[in-house]
Design a protein around this motif. Structure first.
Motif, mmCIF file in Angstrom:
data_model
loop_
_atom_site.group_PDB
_atom_site.id
_atom_site.type_symbol
_atom_site.label_atom_id
_atom_site.label_comp_id
_atom_site.label_asym_id
_atom_site.label_seq_id
_atom_site.Cartn_x
_atom_site.Cartn_y
_atom_site.Cartn_z
ATOM 1 N N GLY A 37 35.807 56.913 39.411
ATOM 2 C CA GLY A 37 36.028 55.967 40.506
ATOM 3 C C GLY A 37 34.753 55.272 40.918
ATOM 4 O O GLY A 37 33.894 54.959 40.078
ATOM 5 N N GLU A 38 34.599 55.034 42.203
ATOM 6 C CA GLU A 38 33.396 54.356 42.716
ATOM 7 C C GLU A 38 32.233 55.350 42.680
ATOM 8 O O GLU A 38 32.306 56.409 43.303
ATOM 9 N N ALA A 39 31.173 54.990 41.952
ATOM 10 C CA ALA A 39 30.068 55.936 41.777
ATOM 11 C C ALA A 39 29.099 55.874 42.956
ATOM 12 O O ALA A 39 28.772 54.793 43.439
ATOM 13 N N ASP A 40 28.651 57.042 43.411
ATOM 14 C CA ASP A 40 27.621 57.075 44.459
ATOM 15 C C ASP A 40 26.276 56.663 43.885
ATOM 16 O O ASP A 40 25.432 56.090 44.551
ATOM 17 N N ARG A 41 26.082 57.036 42.636
ATOM 18 C CA ARG A 41 24.805 56.704 41.982
ATOM 19 C C ARG A 41 25.055 56.633 40.494
ATOM 20 O O ARG A 41 25.988 57.254 39.988
ATOM 21 N N ILE A 42 24.242 55.819 39.807
ATOM 22 C CA ILE A 42 24.333 55.782 38.359
ATOM 23 C C ILE A 42 22.953 56.101 37.790
ATOM 24 O O ILE A 42 21.956 55.871 38.486
ATOM 25 N N PRO A 43 22.827 56.628 36.581
ATOM 26 C CA PRO A 43 23.928 56.956 35.676
ATOM 27 C C PRO A 43 24.731 58.179 36.122
ATOM 28 O O PRO A 43 24.220 59.037 36.847
ATOM 29 N N LEU A 44 25.979 58.226 35.654
ATOM 30 C CA LEU A 44 26.884 59.316 36.004
ATOM 31 C C LEU A 44 26.755 60.472 35.031
ATOM 32 O O LEU A 44 26.766 60.271 33.816
ATOM 33 N N THR A 45 26.654 61.676 35.572
ATOM 34 C CA THR A 45 26.687 62.853 34.702
ATOM 35 C C THR A 45 28.071 63.498 34.834
ATOM 36 O O THR A 45 28.823 63.191 35.758
ATOM 37 N N GLU A 46 28.350 64.425 33.951
ATOM 38 C CA GLU A 46 29.644 65.106 33.951
ATOM 39 C C GLU A 46 29.844 65.924 35.222
ATOM 40 O O GLU A 46 30.962 66.295 35.555
ATOM 41 N N ASP A 54 38.428 46.924 40.733
ATOM 42 C CA ASP A 54 37.190 46.993 39.953
ATOM 43 C C ASP A 54 36.055 47.609 40.765
ATOM 44 O O ASP A 54 36.027 47.485 41.990
ATOM 45 N N VAL A 55 35.128 48.231 40.069
ATOM 46 C CA VAL A 55 33.928 48.742 40.733
ATOM 47 C C VAL A 55 32.716 47.949 40.234
ATOM 48 O O VAL A 55 32.792 47.281 39.209
ATOM 49 N N GLY A 56 31.617 48.001 40.992
ATOM 50 C CA GLY A 56 30.449 47.183 40.656
ATOM 51 C C GLY A 56 29.756 47.618 39.383
ATOM 52 O O GLY A 56 29.571 46.839 38.452
ATOM 53 N N ALA A 57 29.363 48.886 39.329
ATOM 54 C CA ALA A 57 28.573 49.339 38.180
ATOM 55 C C ALA A 57 28.983 50.746 37.754
ATOM 56 O O ALA A 57 29.145 51.626 38.595
ATOM 57 N N LEU A 58 29.169 50.918 36.463
ATOM 58 C CA LEU A 58 29.435 52.249 35.889
ATOM 59 C C LEU A 58 28.576 52.411 34.642
ATOM 60 O O LEU A 58 28.711 51.635 33.693
ATOM 61 N N VAL A 59 27.692 53.377 34.673
ATOM 62 C CA VAL A 59 26.819 53.626 33.513
ATOM 63 C C VAL A 59 26.778 55.140 33.284
ATOM 64 O O VAL A 59 26.699 55.911 34.241
ATOM 65 N N ALA A 60 26.828 55.525 32.025
ATOM 66 C CA ALA A 60 26.850 56.950 31.670
ATOM 67 C C ALA A 60 25.449 57.521 31.552
ATOM 68 O O ALA A 60 24.526 56.837 31.115
ATOM 69 N N ASP A 61 25.336 58.791 31.921
ATOM 70 C CA ASP A 61 24.238 59.595 31.401
ATOM 71 C C ASP A 61 24.831 60.360 30.224
ATOM 72 O O ASP A 61 25.613 61.285 30.416
ATOM 73 N N PRO A 62 24.506 59.946 28.987
ATOM 74 C CA PRO A 62 25.143 60.563 27.829
ATOM 75 C C PRO A 62 24.334 61.715 27.227
ATOM 76 O O PRO A 62 24.622 62.156 26.108
ATOM 77 N N THR A 63 23.340 62.208 27.952
ATOM 78 C CA THR A 63 22.416 63.162 27.330
ATOM 79 C C THR A 63 23.037 64.541 27.082
ATOM 80 O O THR A 63 22.570 65.278 26.225
ATOM 81 N N ALA A 64 24.099 64.883 27.833
ATOM 82 C CA ALA A 64 24.683 66.220 27.638
ATOM 83 C C ALA A 64 25.232 66.370 26.220
ATOM 84 O O ALA A 64 25.036 67.405 25.578
ATOM 85 N N ALA A 65 25.913 65.334 25.720
ATOM 86 C CA ALA A 65 26.467 65.412 24.357
ATOM 87 C C ALA A 65 25.337 65.517 23.324
ATOM 88 O O ALA A 65 25.451 66.244 22.337
ATOM 89 N N ALA A 66 24.265 64.802 23.577
ATOM 90 C CA ALA A 66 23.125 64.860 22.652
ATOM 91 C C ALA A 66 22.545 66.271 22.606
ATOM 92 O O ALA A 66 22.259 66.814 21.535
ATOM 93 N N ARG A 67 22.407 66.882 23.780
ATOM 94 C CA ARG A 67 21.844 68.239 23.858
ATOM 95 C C ARG A 67 22.778 69.258 23.219
ATOM 96 O O ARG A 67 22.362 70.113 22.451
ATOM 97 N N ALA A 68 24.082 69.140 23.514
ATOM 98 C CA ALA A 68 25.014 70.189 23.092
ATOM 99 C C ALA A 68 25.397 70.082 21.621
ATOM 100 O O ALA A 68 25.519 71.084 20.940
ATOM 101 N N TRP A 69 25.629 68.891 21.144
ATOM 102 C CA TRP A 69 26.085 68.798 19.758
ATOM 103 C C TRP A 69 25.516 67.626 18.984
ATOM 104 O O TRP A 69 26.044 67.207 17.959
#
Ligand code: UD1
Length: 345
Positions: free
Chosen positions: A135-144, A300-315
Motif C-alpha cells: 500500500g502507501e509506503a511510509d518510507r522507501i525502499p521497502l523491505t519485506e 495510485d501511490v506516489g513512489a514504490l521502490v524495493a529493497d531487493p537485497t534479501a533475495a541476493a543474500r539468501a539465494w
C-alpha cells in the motif's frame, strides 16, 4: 529408469510472467506442465514458448484452478515435484469493481491448489505475489519487514494468500513455500517472440507507451504531475520480466530441503518516474511519444521502490537488466507483433 528431470506444474503458464518462466524452466531441464484457463491469455503463446526454449512443454491443460476434479486429474497423470503458481486476476481497477470475483479466483484458486497438492504429498511452491500489498509506503525502499496494508481487493487477495501459505507452513510439516513480491514487471523476451499482450487498451504504463510509440494510440495520459517526487510523476521500481523469470527458477532450487515460508521482494532497487520512463522509451524506439499530464489515477501511490537485497543474500538473485533493456525489448515485441499473439512468429 530413474527420473532425471524435475517436473514443475506452472499455473497461469500462458500469461506474461508465466510464459517467460516456462522458457526459463525448460532451458534448465525441467519438465513443464501448464494449467491455464486463458481468461487473460492466448494458447498461441505455447508454440512460441517452445520455439524460444527449443524444447516442448510436457503438457498443457485448459483448466480453471477452482475445478478440483480437473486439477486432481493433472496431478494423477504427472509426477509433479514442484509448483509455480501464477494463475490469478491482476487488475487493480477491475478488482475494485468486482471484489468477490477477485477473492474467488485468487484465494479460491490457491486454496484448491493447496488442497490438491496436500492430497498428493507435494509441498514445494513458489507463489506470485505483489508489491501492492505494501500500500502507501511510509518510507522507501521497502523491505519485506515493512507492514502489509493493501488498499484494494487485488492486493488484499494476494496478502490473504500469503497469510494462508504462512499458516500452512506453520501447521503442516514439510511445506516449503516462497512468495515473491514483484514490483513492476516490464519488458519482453529479447527474441521478440514473447511479451505482454493485454486484452483491450493496456492498463499498465509500459505497454501503453509502446502502443503510443507504434502509433496505435494517440498519447499517453500521465496520471498525476503533483506527487512529492523529483518531477512530480509517480515513481516505480520496474523490473525486467527475464529477471523475474530467473528468480522463479532460483527460488525453486533454493526451496529444496528448506521447509517453511519465506517472502522476498523482486525489484531493481531503484525508482523511475513516468517521465523518465517515457524518455527511456523514446530513446529505445526512436519515436515521439506524445503525452499530457492528467489528474492522479484513484488508488495510485506516489513512489514504490524495493529493497531487493534479501533475495541476493539468501539465494544469490539480483536483477541484472536495466530500464533501457526493458524498453528495447518491449519495443521489439510491440513492433514485431502488431496484433499480439495473433501474428504468426
Ligand atoms: C499495479 C499494482 C501492481 C500490479 C500491477 C498489475 C499497485 C501499487 N501496483 O501497478 O502490484 O502487479 O498494477 O497490473 O497497486 N501510469 C500513467 N499512465 C498510464 C498508466 C500508468 O501515468 O496510462 C503511471 C501510474 O500512475 C504509475 C505508473 O505509471 O505511477 C505505473 O503504473 P502501472 O503500470 O499501471 O502499474 P502500478 O499501478 O504501479
Amino acid at each position: 529408469m530413474p527420473r532425471t528431470l524435475s517436473t514443475a506444474l506452472v499455473t497461469g503458464g500462458a500469461g506474461f510472467i508465466g510464459s517467460h518462466t516456462c522458457v526459463e524452466l525448460l532451458e534448465h531441464g525441467y519438465e513443464v506442465i501448464v494449467v491455464d484457463d486463458h481468461s487473460n491469455s492466448s494458447p498461441e503463446v505455447f508454440a512460441r514458448t517452445e520455439k524460444v526454449a527449443g524444447r516442448c512443454l510436457g503438457a498443457v491443460y485448459r483448466i480453471d484452478l477452482r475445478d478440483r476434479d480437473a486439477l486432481n486429474a493433472v496431478f494423477n497423470r504427472h509426477p509433479i515435484d514442484v509448483v509455480v503458481h501464477f494463475a490469478g486476476k491482476k487488475e487493480v481497477a477491475e478488482s475494485v469493481r468486482t471484489p468477490v470475483e477477485y477473492y474467488d479466483v485468487n484465494v479460491g484458486g490457491t486454496l484448491t491448489l493447496l488442497s490438491v497438492m496436500q492430497e498428493h504429498g507435494i509441498h514445494r511452491l513458489v507463489f506470485s505475489s505483489s508489491c501492492s500489498i505494501y500500500g502507501e509506503a511510509d518510507r522507501i525502499p521497502l523491505t519485506e519487514a515493512d507492514p502489509a496494508r493493501p488498499t484494494n481487493p487485488y492486493a488484499a487477495s494476494k496478502w490473504t494468500c500469503e497469510q494462508i501459505l504462512a499458516d500452512v507452513c506453520r501447521r503442516r510439516d514439510g511445506w516449503a513455500v516462497m512468495s515473491l513480491r514483484y514490483f513492476n514487471p516490464a519488458g519482453a523476451h529479447p527474441s521478440g517472440l514473447l511479451g505482454e499482450v493485454p486484452r483491450g487498451a493496456p492498463g499498465n504504463v509500459m505497454p501503453y507507451m509502446a502502443q503510443v510509440a507504434a502509433g496505435r494510440l494517440d498519447r499517453l495520459n500521465v496520471f498525476g504531475g503533483d506527487y512529492a517526487t523529483s518531477d512530480g510523476t509517480g515513481i516505480r521500481d520496474y523490473i525486467h520480466v527475464m529477471d523475474v523469470a530467473e528468480a522463479h527458477r532460483l527460488a525453486l532450487e533454493h526451496l529444496a530441503g528448506r521447509p517453511g515460508m519465506r517472502v522476498f521482494n523482486l525489484g531493481l532497487g531503484s525508482g523511475t518516474s513516468v517521465l523518465e520512463l517515457l524518455a527511456a522509451f523514446r530513446r529505445a524506439s526512436g519515436r515521439p511519444i506524445p503525452y499530457r499530464i492528467v489528474p492522479r489515477r484513484p488508488g495510485d501511490v506516489g513512489a514504490l521502490v524495493a529493497d531487493p537485497t534479501a533475495a541476493a543474500r539468501a539465494w544469490g538473485w539480483r536483477a541484472t537488466r536495466d530500464v533501457a533493456a526493458m524498453c528495447q525489448d518491449a519495443w521489439r515485441f510491440t513492433r514485431l507483433n502488431p496484433a499480439g499473439y495473433a501474428d504468426r512468429p
